[in-house]
Design a protein around this motif. Sequence first.
Motif, short mmCIF file in Angstrom:
data_model
loop_
_atom_site.label_atom_id
_atom_site.label_comp_id
_atom_site.label_asym_id
_atom_site.label_seq_id
_atom_site.Cartn_x
_atom_site.Cartn_y
_atom_site.Cartn_z
N LEU A 1 66.07 48.76 28.84
CA LEU A 1 64.97 48.88 29.80
C LEU A 1 63.61 48.80 29.11
N ALA A 2 63.52 49.31 27.87
CA ALA A 2 62.27 49.18 27.12
C ALA A 2 61.97 47.71 26.85
N LEU A 3 62.98 46.96 26.47
CA LEU A 3 62.79 45.51 26.25
C LEU A 3 62.40 44.81 27.55
N LEU A 4 63.07 45.19 28.66
CA LEU A 4 62.75 44.61 29.96
C LEU A 4 61.30 44.88 30.32
N VAL B 1 60.35 50.26 35.56
CA VAL B 1 61.35 50.82 34.64
C VAL B 1 61.71 52.24 35.05
N THR B 2 60.71 53.01 35.50
CA THR B 2 60.98 54.38 35.94
C THR B 2 61.91 54.40 37.16
N ALA C 1 58.99 62.73 35.41
CA ALA C 1 59.93 61.69 35.86
C ALA C 1 59.76 60.39 35.09
N VAL C 2 58.62 60.19 34.41
CA VAL C 2 58.38 58.96 33.66
C VAL C 2 58.98 59.11 32.27
#
Length: 446
Positions: A190-193, A217-218, A354-355
């Motif tokens: 998800l970090a890469l996305l 992403v969150t 939540a983030v």
Amino acid sequence: MNTSQNSLLERLFKLSEHDTNVRTEIIAGFTTFLTMCYIIIVNPSVLSTTGMDFGAVFVATCISAAIGCFIMGALANYPIALAPGMGLNAYFTFSVVKGMGVPWQVALAAVFVSGIIFILFSFFKIREMLVNALPMSLKMAVAAGIGLFLALIALKGSGLIVASEATLVKMGELYVIENGVKLPNWPVLLALLGFFMIIVLDYFRVRGAIILSIFSVTLISIFLGLTEFKGFVAPIPSIAPTFMQMDFNGLFNGSLIAVIFVFFLVDLFDSTGTLVGVSHRAGLLVDGKLPRLKKALFADSTAIVAGAVLGTSSTTPYIESASGVSAGGRTGLTAITVGVLMLACLWFSPLAQAVPAFATAPALLYIGVQMMRSVLEVEWFDITEAAPAFLTIAFMPFTYSVADGIAMGFISYAVIKLVCGRAKEVPPMVWIVAVAWAAKFWFLGA
């Protein structure tokens, strides 16, 4: 003149002069907030290990950050947010309180005194002289070094790089093995996305690329069950356990004077580096100098004193402010927006929680890309300028400290110019700071 130009916000922040508008500044403030709101959870987590009340430190963190942002925005008109600093809270906790056995109340008093010294130095323009005395190569190196430092924070926080006994660090895995089954390592993926999403949106000139990536992403992480959503509202904890709890008894002995000096020195260069780096990224430097610098430094100093009174370690400008600058923030309205959101966290802390870190990591990585542009302005063909600049850039990520990177830049600049017979090119203030840092490392350690 149109309505917006006649508005109060236009007069206060000179939006048209900085080629921006209210919407852009608010989005930029929200972007900066999302990349730094982790501090409202991390700071009380760190400081509470000293025996300080978690809830009180949480409130102190939010309020001290808001005070710093309001003063920076209203007085200096810079898009730079402030909050209790990472690194400084670790020094407060693990070196001073736990390492030296100093009560946290006395450590707060040391922070308070360092803030008073800051105010005096700002009033007599000593800090301003220091910032303006930085050679251009070092200023540009500071910006680039902060970019790499942000990239390291992002890569580490997302799991894209992990610790390694053999090589110190290595690339994180894209998958995990559970019960013999290969599963996606969602935080890393998800970090890469998020990073690629920011790049694509930025390429197509989509406004708010960073904030759209963070939200996306969150939401995905909540859907996958990676982030726990605990609702919207929570009661505000009492600040009484830390408010005005400073203890000045025995503060001015040899070891604690050294503590005050370290608080002062580290925050001085953390804040200086951040102000220069972020301001350069925003195009706010004029002939290599910061206009209204005295006001910006006063905001920083006042926030330190306010934070100590409320019950938290030193407050400092945040390098994450570069995310808001990348989103278009150019005036103090960005900083004030961050301050309002910090106060809102007193009631809506579950939203900030939540983030996840891997949602904000792509923003920091993207900023690192942007800030590396500064290396183009270093005089690479003059080795007496290039070597100190390189050491400044390299030491920031590899020591995990903006302050240490700047210190090495000052020391190496003075030494290299001296041994190369070009000592006259070194400003007097650079000599003073280089000697002070060398003495600090020799007598007090890194």
